[in-house]
Scaffold this active site. Structure first.
Site, PDB file in Angstrom:
ATOM      1  N   ASP A   1      47.814  45.879  45.686  1.00 54.82           N
ATOM      2  CA  ASP A   1      48.209  47.083  46.421  1.00 54.82           C
ATOM      3  C   ASP A   1      49.699  47.062  46.769  1.00 54.82           C
ATOM      4  O   ASP A   1      50.411  48.046  46.586  1.00 54.82           O
ATOM      5  CB  ASP A   1      47.365  47.228  47.686  1.00 54.82           C
ATOM      6  CG  ASP A   1      47.198  45.919  48.466  1.00 54.82           C
ATOM      7  OD1 ASP A   1      47.827  44.913  48.086  1.00 54.82           O
ATOM      8  OD2 ASP A   1      46.445  45.906  49.445  1.00 54.82           O
TER       9      ASP A   1
ATOM     10  N   ASP B   1      31.559  45.105  40.332  1.00 57.07           N
ATOM     11  CA  ASP B   1      31.713  43.859  39.566  1.00 57.07           C
ATOM     12  C   ASP B   1      30.767  42.770  40.061  1.00 57.07           C
ATOM     13  O   ASP B   1      30.957  41.588  39.760  1.00 57.07           O
ATOM     14  CB  ASP B   1      33.155  43.338  39.679  1.00 57.07           C
ATOM     15  CG  ASP B   1      34.136  44.101  38.795  1.00 57.07           C
ATOM     16  OD1 ASP B   1      33.687  44.951  38.011  1.00 57.07           O
ATOM     17  OD2 ASP B   1      35.353  43.842  38.903  1.00 57.07           O
TER      18      ASP B   1
END
Length: 500
Positions: free
Chosen positions: A239, A91
């Site tokens: 996460d 990205d």
């Protein structure tokens, strides 16, 4: 007023005491785990038919200093190339994307199964990149490494075989440190992370309580990710979020303490503060998002609910410590009043909290330094230095957790990567930003200096160690933030990078 101050102070001490008891239970689990033999069923990789297809995902964002080291390290992975693919999820918005494309092309020319995947936006940040890559991932299992990690070549062979257990959703490995000895700052970060990976992860996993995938150096079953609802970018710790959603779905997690995955620790106070802000705010966001589901799930044990409560609220205890520190100043002037002697006598039981902290942290430290005859002396220095500086960060982290609990959204800011071994003359100084938070930290530093002075003035010393630690911690944070290098613990050579 005096009664209210003492009641509040006593309540905060009680909260810390409860938290310390949860750590004591994790210590008991950790000690029990050391004598337990792992009887997990595993695939036999000597039989090629048992080797599954694996996708490695490498999320990148403007990581130019470390990208080449990462890609060339992954290319050394010892795994059948016909059963492996590597997705570079890039990205980046700077010129690192061109460097990444060139290295990927070189590796592709050698026959290595790697692809460079870019997006025109950064929606969902890291979670969005992982989710986008998952759409085309061919692997039954998805290994994830952040850009500053350098896994050993046999990493997949040490982790993938455990997925013979069809209920297993995640295998997480222990983080190692490439530059732990670079400076005081990196030593203290290693000290904290080792505690988490040695005692907390082991203790929770052995007790069959919820643990977390740590964002990197772990591997997922693709079916588990999808069953849990896929990656979501509505918290700063995607996460932790997916970990809890997966375990609420009944998936099992396995933590491998013996498998170490080295990484580079942040080397500037700004980078460390940024990382801690994201981690701690994300934990608070996850408590807000997921804890009610845990309370409502009748399949979970009481112990799992309790440990999940303290796990998700772990960072919130910095706010408790900050409040204790501020209130302790007026408490100091009440200590000599005979009218409150009975109350203070009753509070002495809470002295067990720092004792428990000391014992649990030493157990984790000793596990990694068994051959060091001076480990106890080194530990004592690190312990008090670490907790002092952690107290100095309490305002910074309190702001993070309050934003998380109250739902204030902020951008996912990646921790800067440096790789100083390849750039030994890099200038690390950044412009000093004197903002409102730094001014408050300076005022708190002065407040605890006043507490130290007052202890000697009135001859009452029971809070002196606490005030000394708070003063030292805020002094460190303030001076390090102002780029005063000696107190920031920074070195100018490459010592500490000998493992890179």
């Amino acid at each position: 007023m005096e009664t209210a101050i003492l009641f509040t102070f006593g309540f905060l001490m009680f909260v810390v005491f409860l938290y310390s008891l949860s750590l004591l239970h994790l210590l008991i689990n950790f000690l029990k785990s050391r004598s337990q033999k792992d009887t997990s069923q595993k695939w036999d990789f000597s039989d090629p038919s048992q080797i599954p297809f694996v996708t490695i995902q490498l999320p990148l964002y403007n990581d130019k200093p470390v990208v080449e080291r990462l890609l060339r390290n992954i290319a050394e992975m010892d795994y059948p190339p016909e059963k492996l693919e590597v997705q570079v999820l890039d990205d980046s918005t700077d010129d690192s994307a061109a460097l990444t494309a060139r290295i990927v092309s070189e590796l592709q020319a050698t026959g290595f199964p790697i692809q460079h995947i870019t997006r025109m936006h950064r929606e969902g940040f890291k979670a969005g990149a992982l989710k986008a890559g998952l759409e085309t991932a061919k692997g039954e299992f998805i290994a994830i490494f952040d850009s500053d990690f350098v896994p050993n070549s046999d990493w997949l062979k040490k982790t993938v075989p455990y997925f013979r257990n069809e209920k297993l959703g995640v295998v997480q490995t222990r983080w190692g440190h490439l530059n732990a000895n670079y400076s005081l700052l990196t030593k203290l970060q290693a000290f904290l992370l080792d505690y988490h990976f040695i005692l907390e992860q082991t203790g929770r996993n052995f007790g069959k309580h919820f643990i977390n995938f740590n964002g990197t150096a772990g591997i997922w079953r693709k079916k588990c990710i999808l069953d849990a609802g896929n990656w979501e970018g509505d918290t700063l710790t995607e996460d932790l979020d997916l970990s809890y959603r997966a375990q609420l779905k009944g998936w099992e997690f396995k933590y491998l303490r013996e498998v170490e995955t080295p990484a580079e620790l942040p080397i500037t106070i700004a980078a460390a503060r940024s990382q801690q802000f994201r981690w701690n705010k994300g934990a608070a966001e996850n408590f807000r998002k997921n804890y009610r589901k845990l309370l409502m799930d009748k399949k979970l044990t009481f112990g799992t609910r309790v440990h999940s409560f303290f796990h998700l609220l772990n960072s919130s205890f910095f706010f408790v410590v900050l409040q204790m520190g501020i209130i302790s100043i007026p408490v100091l002037f009440l200590l000599g009043d005979p009218a409150y002697s009975g109350i203070f006598t009753g509070m002495t039981i809470f002295i067990l909290s720092p004792v428990i902290f000391f014992v649990t942290y030493y157990a984790a430290y000793k596990e990694l330094h068994q051959n060091d005859r001076l480990s106890l002396f080194r530990f004592v220095g690190l312990f008090f230095t670490f907790f002092s500086i952690a107290m100095g960060l309490s305002l910074h982290i309190s702001i993070a957790i309050l934003e998380g609990h109250f739902g204030k959204k902020s951008e996912f800011i990646r921790t800067p990567k440096f790789n100083l071994k390849s750039r030994p003359h890099l200038k690390l100084n950044s412009p000093v930003k004197v903002n409102f938070q730094l001014i408050v930290e300076i005022l708190l530093m002065l407040l605890f200096a006043f507490g130290i002075f007052s202890a000697f003035k009135i001859g009452t010393y029971s809070l002196l160690p606490f005030h000394l630690m708070m003063f030292f911690g805020f002094s460190y944070v303030v001076l390090a933030s102002l780029n005063i290098e000696i107190l920031a613990g920074r070195k100018t050579d490459l010592k500490g990078f000998e493992n890179l």
